[in-house]
Motif scaffolding. Structure first.
Motif, mmCIF file in Angstrom:
data_model
loop_
_atom_site.group_PDB
_atom_site.id
_atom_site.type_symbol
_atom_site.label_atom_id
_atom_site.label_comp_id
_atom_site.label_asym_id
_atom_site.label_seq_id
_atom_site.Cartn_x
_atom_site.Cartn_y
_atom_site.Cartn_z
ATOM 1 N N ILE A 96 0.894 -1.268 0.264
ATOM 2 C CA ILE A 96 0.234 0.089 -0.014
ATOM 3 C C ILE A 96 1.140 1.403 0.090
ATOM 4 C CG2 ILE A 96 -2.201 -1.118 1.279
ATOM 5 C CD1 ILE A 96 -1.271 0.177 3.993
ATOM 6 N N PHE A 97 2.029 1.036 0.789
ATOM 7 C CA PHE A 97 2.639 2.586 0.615
ATOM 8 C C PHE A 97 3.686 2.410 -1.166
ATOM 9 C CE2 PHE A 97 2.688 2.016 5.040
ATOM 10 C CZ PHE A 97 2.609 3.815 5.560
ATOM 11 N N ILE A 98 3.928 1.568 -1.347
ATOM 12 C CA ILE A 98 5.028 1.812 -3.081
ATOM 13 C C ILE A 98 3.838 1.968 -3.821
ATOM 14 C CG2 ILE A 98 5.713 0.297 -4.553
ATOM 15 C CD1 ILE A 98 7.116 -1.676 -1.757
ATOM 16 N N LYS A 99 2.485 0.842 -3.299
ATOM 17 C CA LYS A 99 1.546 1.917 -4.695
ATOM 18 C C LYS A 99 1.079 3.204 -4.587
ATOM 19 C CE LYS A 99 -4.107 1.412 -5.240
ATOM 20 N NZ LYS A 99 -3.903 2.650 -4.567
ATOM 21 N N GLU A 100 1.219 4.069 -3.716
ATOM 22 C CA GLU A 100 1.477 4.939 -3.826
ATOM 23 C C GLU A 100 2.070 5.942 -4.690
ATOM 24 O OE1 GLU A 100 -1.544 7.117 -2.564
ATOM 25 O OE2 GLU A 100 -2.266 5.441 -1.999
ATOM 26 N N LEU A 101 3.612 5.423 -4.369
ATOM 27 C CA LEU A 101 4.163 6.305 -6.056
ATOM 28 C C LEU A 101 3.905 6.499 -6.808
ATOM 29 C CD1 LEU A 101 7.432 4.280 -3.196
ATOM 30 C CD2 LEU A 101 7.270 6.484 -4.046
ATOM 31 N N TYR A 102 3.300 5.508 -7.686
ATOM 32 C CA TYR A 102 3.097 5.098 -9.164
ATOM 33 C C TYR A 102 1.851 5.825 -8.991
ATOM 34 C CZ TYR A 102 7.073 2.351 -8.644
ATOM 35 O OH TYR A 102 8.470 1.142 -9.283
ATOM 36 N N THR A 103 0.718 5.779 -8.417
ATOM 37 C CA THR A 103 -0.574 5.748 -8.672
ATOM 38 C C THR A 103 -0.479 7.300 -8.842
ATOM 39 O OG1 THR A 103 -0.987 6.399 -6.448
ATOM 40 C CG2 THR A 103 -1.987 3.925 -7.426
ATOM 41 N N LYS A 104 0.600 8.702 -8.496
ATOM 42 C CA LYS A 104 0.367 10.013 -8.775
ATOM 43 C C LYS A 104 -0.549 10.628 -8.175
ATOM 44 C CE LYS A 104 3.066 9.367 -12.653
ATOM 45 N NZ LYS A 104 3.506 9.896 -13.990
ATOM 46 N N ASP A 105 -1.574 9.805 -7.076
ATOM 47 C CA ASP A 105 -2.251 10.803 -6.558
ATOM 48 C C ASP A 105 -2.524 11.939 -5.919
ATOM 49 O OD1 ASP A 105 -4.413 10.727 -3.818
ATOM 50 O OD2 ASP A 105 -6.010 9.563 -5.383
ATOM 51 N N GLY A 113 -3.282 7.073 5.272
ATOM 52 C CA GLY A 113 -4.089 6.850 6.907
ATOM 53 C C GLY A 113 -5.431 6.493 7.003
ATOM 54 N N ILE A 114 -5.972 6.638 5.983
ATOM 55 C CA ILE A 114 -7.368 6.293 5.955
ATOM 56 C C ILE A 114 -7.157 4.808 6.141
ATOM 57 C CG2 ILE A 114 -9.990 5.844 4.986
ATOM 58 C CD1 ILE A 114 -9.353 8.315 4.366
ATOM 59 N N ILE A 115 -6.491 3.710 5.210
ATOM 60 C CA ILE A 115 -6.228 2.392 5.621
ATOM 61 C C ILE A 115 -6.032 1.778 6.564
ATOM 62 C CG2 ILE A 115 -4.600 0.195 4.416
ATOM 63 C CD1 ILE A 115 -5.219 2.179 2.172
ATOM 64 N N MET A 116 -5.117 2.500 7.017
ATOM 65 C CA MET A 116 -3.654 2.041 8.594
ATOM 66 C C MET A 116 -5.047 2.239 9.176
ATOM 67 S SD MET A 116 -0.851 0.215 7.472
ATOM 68 C CE MET A 116 -0.868 0.363 9.250
ATOM 69 N N LEU A 117 -5.248 3.375 10.118
ATOM 70 C CA LEU A 117 -6.590 3.526 10.870
ATOM 71 C C LEU A 117 -7.545 2.244 10.325
ATOM 72 C CD1 LEU A 117 -7.157 5.004 12.726
ATOM 73 C CD2 LEU A 117 -8.769 6.162 10.913
ATOM 74 N N SER A 118 -7.771 2.317 9.695
ATOM 75 C CA SER A 118 -8.723 0.699 9.438
ATOM 76 C C SER A 118 -8.528 -0.754 10.008
ATOM 77 C CB SER A 118 -9.176 0.514 7.864
ATOM 78 O OG SER A 118 -8.114 -0.040 7.349
ATOM 79 N N GLN A 119 -7.275 -0.655 9.824
ATOM 80 C CA GLN A 119 -6.222 -1.648 10.479
ATOM 81 C C GLN A 119 -5.983 -1.817 11.947
ATOM 82 O OE1 GLN A 119 -5.568 -3.823 8.081
ATOM 83 N NE2 GLN A 119 -6.816 -2.723 7.167
ATOM 84 N N LEU A 120 -5.969 -0.288 12.434
ATOM 85 C CA LEU A 120 -5.535 -0.105 14.219
ATOM 86 C C LEU A 120 -6.501 -0.060 14.717
ATOM 87 C CD1 LEU A 120 -2.488 1.919 13.904
ATOM 88 C CD2 LEU A 120 -2.634 -0.554 14.372
ATOM 89 N N TYR A 121 -7.617 0.453 14.179
ATOM 90 C CA TYR A 121 -8.981 1.050 14.973
ATOM 91 C C TYR A 121 -9.967 -0.727 14.567
ATOM 92 C CZ TYR A 121 -13.224 3.351 15.622
ATOM 93 O OH TYR A 121 -15.087 3.208 15.979
ATOM 94 N N ILE A 122 -10.125 -1.092 13.758
ATOM 95 C CA ILE A 122 -10.529 -2.223 13.431
ATOM 96 C C ILE A 122 -10.537 -3.415 13.697
ATOM 97 C CG2 ILE A 122 -12.805 -3.503 12.255
ATOM 98 C CD1 ILE A 122 -13.170 -0.228 11.405
ATOM 99 N N VAL A 123 -9.540 -3.956 12.372
ATOM 100 C CA VAL A 123 -9.058 -5.398 12.770
ATOM 101 C C VAL A 123 -8.078 -5.996 13.326
ATOM 102 C CG1 VAL A 123 -7.682 -6.784 11.118
ATOM 103 C CG2 VAL A 123 -8.988 -4.871 9.868
ATOM 104 N N VAL A 124 -7.412 -4.822 14.038
ATOM 105 C CA VAL A 124 -6.975 -5.594 15.467
ATOM 106 C C VAL A 124 -7.048 -5.477 16.413
ATOM 107 C CG1 VAL A 124 -4.168 -5.498 16.923
ATOM 108 C CG2 VAL A 124 -4.152 -4.637 14.329
ATOM 109 N N PRO A 125 -8.595 -4.851 16.786
ATOM 110 C CA PRO A 125 -8.736 -4.949 18.607
ATOM 111 C C PRO A 125 -9.890 -6.380 17.591
ATOM 112 C CG PRO A 125 -8.896 -2.547 18.068
ATOM 113 C CD PRO A 125 -8.375 -3.291 16.308
ATOM 114 N N LEU A 126 -10.363 -6.678 16.549
ATOM 115 C CA LEU A 126 -11.318 -8.525 16.871
ATOM 116 C C LEU A 126 -10.434 -9.032 16.164
ATOM 117 C CD1 LEU A 126 -13.734 -6.573 13.976
ATOM 118 C CD2 LEU A 126 -13.974 -6.552 16.711
ATOM 119 N N SER A 127 -9.609 -8.755 15.579
ATOM 120 C CA SER A 127 -8.406 -9.971 16.024
ATOM 121 C C SER A 127 -8.240 -10.320 17.177
ATOM 122 C CB SER A 127 -7.368 -10.089 15.183
ATOM 123 O OG SER A 127 -7.860 -9.211 13.684
#
Length: 284
Positions: A96-105, A113-127
């Motif tokens: 997801i980090f390397i992808k941003e180098l090529y998408t030129k967003d 930030g949104i992707i990582m927040l989804s992992q820390l806020y939702i996925v890790v606690p539920l896991s």
């Protein structure tokens, strides 16, 4: 009245599905939370994308989120689990980090930030529910039913929400956190906590691997951190100017509306159990 009836039947269905899937088998518990993880992450990405135009590979994030949960499940459940199972998830994080180098967003920071927040806020606690359910020997000198603590967490959250609603509706005058949630009151929170303490006493009659005071401690942990979880989701919704996180659950909003307390309660209970295991001997 129509909305009340819809909300009641939806609530009964949700409770039944959670209890049956959690208690029936280890596999159904994993299936339930894998689905919850995928749906909640998808919902979170959807509402966060409304704030501004972001470019997120949603299917990849959802697949990676589900994979992380199942990796926790497999490693917690079996003796032949391996940390190498986390390697594909690490590849996802690099991707997801390397992808941003090529998408030129125009705003890669928001995407990441949104992707990582989804992992820390939702996925890790539920896991972490896997650690609570299946690593029981870390908390007790005797194996106990895998569903006992997850089921207790559900009960404490449901009872606290019900008690807080009833007490707040009748007695609520002093706002708990008016900047974030104008409807929550101290009276409601105290009423919910007292009812949850009573429910902890009832739970202690059925599951005796913890004594009544240890169950009460867990109940108060769920009340406190579940409230923080609820307020955190309210903060997100207020910032995004939305009433509900979704419409998947008629009368209840979205998955995030339903699981907000659990996202904070699960990690808090895990920490509570580890602390408890270090300061006292838990009697079977």
């Amino acid at each position: 009245m129509k909305n009340f009836i819809i909300r009641t039947f939806t609530g009964i269905a949700i409770v039944a599905i959670q209890v049956i899937a959690t208690c029936y088998d280890r596999l159904t518990l994993a299936a339930l939370f894998t689905i919850l993880t995928a749906l909640t992450v998808n919902e979170f990405l959807t509402i966060m994308s409304r704030r501004q135009a972001v470019s997120i590979s949603r299917p990849i994030v959802i697949i990676a989120s589900s994979y992380l949960f199942l990796t926790f499940w497999f490693n917690s459940l079996t003796y032949w689990g391996s940390l190498s199972l986390f390697l594909p998830y690490i590849v996802f994080l690099l991707y997801i980090f390397i992808k941003e180098l090529y998408t030129k967003d125009s705003d890669p920071i928001s995407n990441l930030g949104i992707i990582m927040l989804s992992q820390l806020y939702i996925v890790v606690p539920l896991s972490l529910i896997n650690v609570i359910a299946f690593n029981t020997l870390d908390f007790c000198n005797k194996q106990y039913d895998f569903y006992a603590v997850p089921l207790a967490i559900y009960i404490f959250i449901w009872v606290n929400d019900t008690g807080a609603y009833l007490s707040g509706s009748i007695l609520g005058k002093h706002r708990l956190f008016p900047r974030i949630s104008p409807k929550k009151s101290w009276e409601g929170s105290i009423g919910g906590a007292l009812l949850t303490i009573i429910s902890a006493w009832v739970v202690s009659r059925f599951f005796t691997f913890l004594d009544v005071w240890q169950w009460i401690g867990m109940a108060l942990t769920v009340v406190i951190f579940g409230t923080f979880g609820d307020l955190t989701e309210s903060m997100f919704k207020r910032r995004l100017n939305i009433k509900d996180s979704g419409s998947l659950l008629p009368g209840h909003g979205g998955m995030l509306d339903r699981l907000d307390s659990m996202l904070f309660a699960i990690p808090a209970v895990l920490i509570y159990l580890y602390i408890l295991s270090t300061i006292t001997t838990i009697t079977p």
